[in-house]
Design a protein around this motif. Structure first.
Motif, PDB file in Angstrom:
ATOM      1  N   UNK A 289       0.812  -1.225   0.000  1.00 36.85           N
ATOM      2  CA  UNK A 289       0.000   0.000   0.000  1.00 36.85           C
ATOM      3  C   UNK A 289       0.844   1.273   0.000  1.00 36.85           C
ATOM      4  N   UNK A 290       2.144   1.139  -0.115  1.00 36.09           N
ATOM      5  CA  UNK A 290       3.024   2.305  -0.029  1.00 36.09           C
ATOM      6  C   UNK A 290       2.762   3.347  -1.114  1.00 36.09           C
ATOM      7  N   UNK A 291       2.267   2.940  -2.270  1.00 37.49           N
ATOM      8  CA  UNK A 291       1.979   3.883  -3.354  1.00 37.49           C
ATOM      9  C   UNK A 291       0.558   4.434  -3.306  1.00 37.49           C
ATOM     10  N   UNK A 292      -0.247   3.994  -2.361  1.00 37.42           N
ATOM     11  CA  UNK A 292      -1.654   4.414  -2.291  1.00 37.42           C
ATOM     12  C   UNK A 292      -1.823   5.934  -2.335  1.00 37.42           C
ATOM     13  N   UNK A 293      -1.058   6.715  -1.574  1.00 36.01           N
ATOM     14  CA  UNK A 293      -1.289   8.170  -1.602  1.00 36.01           C
ATOM     15  C   UNK A 293      -1.099   8.802  -2.981  1.00 36.01           C
ATOM     16  N   UNK A 294      -0.201   8.264  -3.788  1.00 33.80           N
ATOM     17  CA  UNK A 294       0.012   8.862  -5.108  1.00 33.80           C
ATOM     18  C   UNK A 294      -1.030   8.387  -6.115  1.00 33.80           C
ATOM     19  N   UNK A 295      -1.686   7.284  -5.827  1.00 32.64           N
ATOM     20  CA  UNK A 295      -2.697   6.739  -6.730  1.00 32.64           C
ATOM     21  C   UNK A 295      -4.116   7.110  -6.315  1.00 32.64           C
ATOM     22  N   UNK A 296      -4.285   7.552  -5.085  1.00 31.69           N
ATOM     23  CA  UNK A 296      -5.613   7.816  -4.537  1.00 31.69           C
ATOM     24  C   UNK A 296      -6.271   9.009  -5.205  1.00 31.69           C
ATOM     25  N   UNK A 297      -7.594   9.008  -5.121  1.00 27.58           N
ATOM     26  CA  UNK A 297      -8.349  10.187  -5.516  1.00 27.58           C
ATOM     27  C   UNK A 297      -9.331  10.506  -4.384  1.00 27.58           C
ATOM     28  N   UNK A 298     -10.095  11.531  -4.566  1.00 22.45           N
ATOM     29  CA  UNK A 298     -10.983  11.974  -3.489  1.00 22.45           C
ATOM     30  C   UNK A 298     -12.031  10.926  -3.123  1.00 22.45           C
ATOM     31  N   UNK A 299     -12.363  10.044  -4.058  1.00 19.07           N
ATOM     32  CA  UNK A 299     -13.423   9.072  -3.797  1.00 19.07           C
ATOM     33  C   UNK A 299     -12.981   7.926  -2.885  1.00 19.07           C
TER      34      UNK A 299
ATOM     35  N   UNK B 104      -0.712  15.327  -2.724  1.00 23.22           N
ATOM     36  CA  UNK B 104      -0.563  14.922  -4.121  1.00 23.22           C
ATOM     37  C   UNK B 104      -1.716  15.461  -4.962  1.00 23.22           C
ATOM     38  N   UNK B 105      -2.926  15.302  -4.482  1.00 27.28           N
ATOM     39  CA  UNK B 105      -4.096  15.771  -5.225  1.00 27.28           C
ATOM     40  C   UNK B 105      -4.080  17.285  -5.400  1.00 27.28           C
ATOM     41  N   UNK B 106      -3.517  17.987  -4.440  1.00 29.22           N
ATOM     42  CA  UNK B 106      -3.445  19.449  -4.518  1.00 29.22           C
ATOM     43  C   UNK B 106      -2.590  19.904  -5.697  1.00 29.22           C
ATOM     44  N   UNK B 107      -1.634  19.068  -6.102  1.00 26.15           N
ATOM     45  CA  UNK B 107      -0.766  19.453  -7.219  1.00 26.15           C
ATOM     46  C   UNK B 107      -1.465  19.348  -8.565  1.00 26.15           C
ATOM     47  N   UNK B 108      -2.574  18.609  -8.616  1.00 25.33           N
ATOM     48  CA  UNK B 108      -3.257  18.426  -9.899  1.00 25.33           C
ATOM     49  C   UNK B 108      -4.741  18.795  -9.870  1.00 25.33           C
ATOM     50  N   UNK B 109      -5.133  19.542  -8.849  1.00 28.80           N
ATOM     51  CA  UNK B 109      -6.522  19.971  -8.710  1.00 28.80           C
ATOM     52  C   UNK B 109      -6.568  21.488  -8.654  1.00 28.80           C
ATOM     53  N   UNK B 110      -7.414  22.123  -9.464  1.00 31.49           N
ATOM     54  CA  UNK B 110      -7.542  23.581  -9.366  1.00 31.49           C
ATOM     55  C   UNK B 110      -7.926  24.004  -7.942  1.00 31.49           C
ATOM     56  N   UNK B 111      -7.384  25.136  -7.504  1.00 29.79           N
ATOM     57  CA  UNK B 111      -7.550  25.605  -6.124  1.00 29.79           C
ATOM     58  C   UNK B 111      -9.012  25.633  -5.666  1.00 29.79           C
ATOM     59  N   UNK B 112      -9.898  26.166  -6.499  1.00 33.10           N
ATOM     60  CA  UNK B 112     -11.310  26.227  -6.118  1.00 33.10           C
ATOM     61  C   UNK B 112     -11.916  24.846  -5.936  1.00 33.10           C
ATOM     62  N   UNK B 113     -11.535  23.921  -6.805  1.00 33.71           N
ATOM     63  CA  UNK B 113     -12.024  22.551  -6.681  1.00 33.71           C
ATOM     64  C   UNK B 113     -11.460  21.889  -5.434  1.00 33.71           C
ATOM     65  N   UNK B 114     -10.205  22.165  -5.127  1.00 36.64           N
ATOM     66  CA  UNK B 114      -9.592  21.594  -3.933  1.00 36.64           C
ATOM     67  C   UNK B 114     -10.339  22.061  -2.683  1.00 36.64           C
ATOM     68  N   UNK B 115     -10.658  23.329  -2.613  1.00 34.34           N
ATOM     69  CA  UNK B 115     -11.431  23.845  -1.474  1.00 34.34           C
ATOM     70  C   UNK B 115     -12.758  23.110  -1.351  1.00 34.34           C
ATOM     71  N   UNK B 116     -13.439  22.922  -2.467  1.00 34.57           N
ATOM     72  CA  UNK B 116     -14.726  22.216  -2.438  1.00 34.57           C
ATOM     73  C   UNK B 116     -14.557  20.779  -1.969  1.00 34.57           C
ATOM     74  N   UNK B 117     -13.512  20.108  -2.454  1.00 33.89           N
ATOM     75  CA  UNK B 117     -13.262  18.722  -2.032  1.00 33.89           C
ATOM     76  C   UNK B 117     -12.930  18.658  -0.541  1.00 33.89           C
ATOM     77  N   UNK B 118     -12.096  19.559  -0.062  1.00 37.90           N
ATOM     78  CA  UNK B 118     -11.755  19.565   1.364  1.00 37.90           C
ATOM     79  C   UNK B 118     -12.987  19.784   2.214  1.00 37.90           C
ATOM     80  N   UNK B 119     -13.818  20.710   1.794  1.00 36.58           N
ATOM     81  CA  UNK B 119     -15.060  20.994   2.525  1.00 36.58           C
ATOM     82  C   UNK B 119     -15.913  19.732   2.600  1.00 36.58           C
TER      83      UNK B 119
END
Length: 144
Positions: free
Chosen positions: A21-31, A64-79
């Motif tokens: 599972x060591x690579x999980x964080x780089x492969x994960x998505x919000x779901x 990792x997801x923050x590097x490939x997600x637009x800032x506004x979308x990242x805020x929505x996902x975090x919320x």
């Protein structure tokens, strides 16, 4: 419970996570955010007291997801992750804030999450909120 440099967090996670599972964080998505504990384990991180594998997996995934997600979308996902998450997931969102530029770019969101955590009465969320230094971003300046 301070925030180690992202490279130290990644190294401790790799040494402590369930095999495979060591690579999980780089492969994960919000779901799959909720699956971190089942997938990576909940063991304490070797060399980083107060951190567990699932905390680190979620924080590393968000970084990792923050590097490939637009800032506004990242805020929505975090919320969404925070408000719909269990205590472990909420704690990980709080612990990720210092590593994400969203804490500086959307201070209202970061403040709302921290304030909610402080009202919960959950000692783990309160501790994560207390250490969510929103004025610095340890990982964003830490080269890999």
């Amino acid at each position: 419970m301070p925030h180690p440099p992202i490279a130290a967090l990644r190294s401790a996670f790799t040494a402590s996570a369930k095999p495979g599972s060591q690579d999980w964080p780089t492969l994960a998505d919000f779901t799959v955010f909720a699956a971190a504990g089942r997938t990576c384990g909940r063991a304490p991180l070797i060399g980083l007291p107060g951190w567990t594998c699932d905390d680190a997996a979620r924080v590393l995934a968000l970084a990792e997801l923050a590097t490939r997600t637009p800032e506004g979308d990242l805020s929505a996902h975090l919320r969404t992750l925070y408000w719909r998450g269990d205590a472990h997931e909420r704690r990980a969102v709080l612990r990720a804030l210092p590593y994400l530029s969203v804490a500086r770019r959307d201070p209202a969101l970061a403040t709302a999450l921290v304030e909610d955590a402080l009202r919960t009465g959950d000692p783990h969320l309160i501790a994560a909120a207390r250490f969510a230094d929103l004025t610095s971003a340890t990982a964003t300046t830490d080269p890999d």
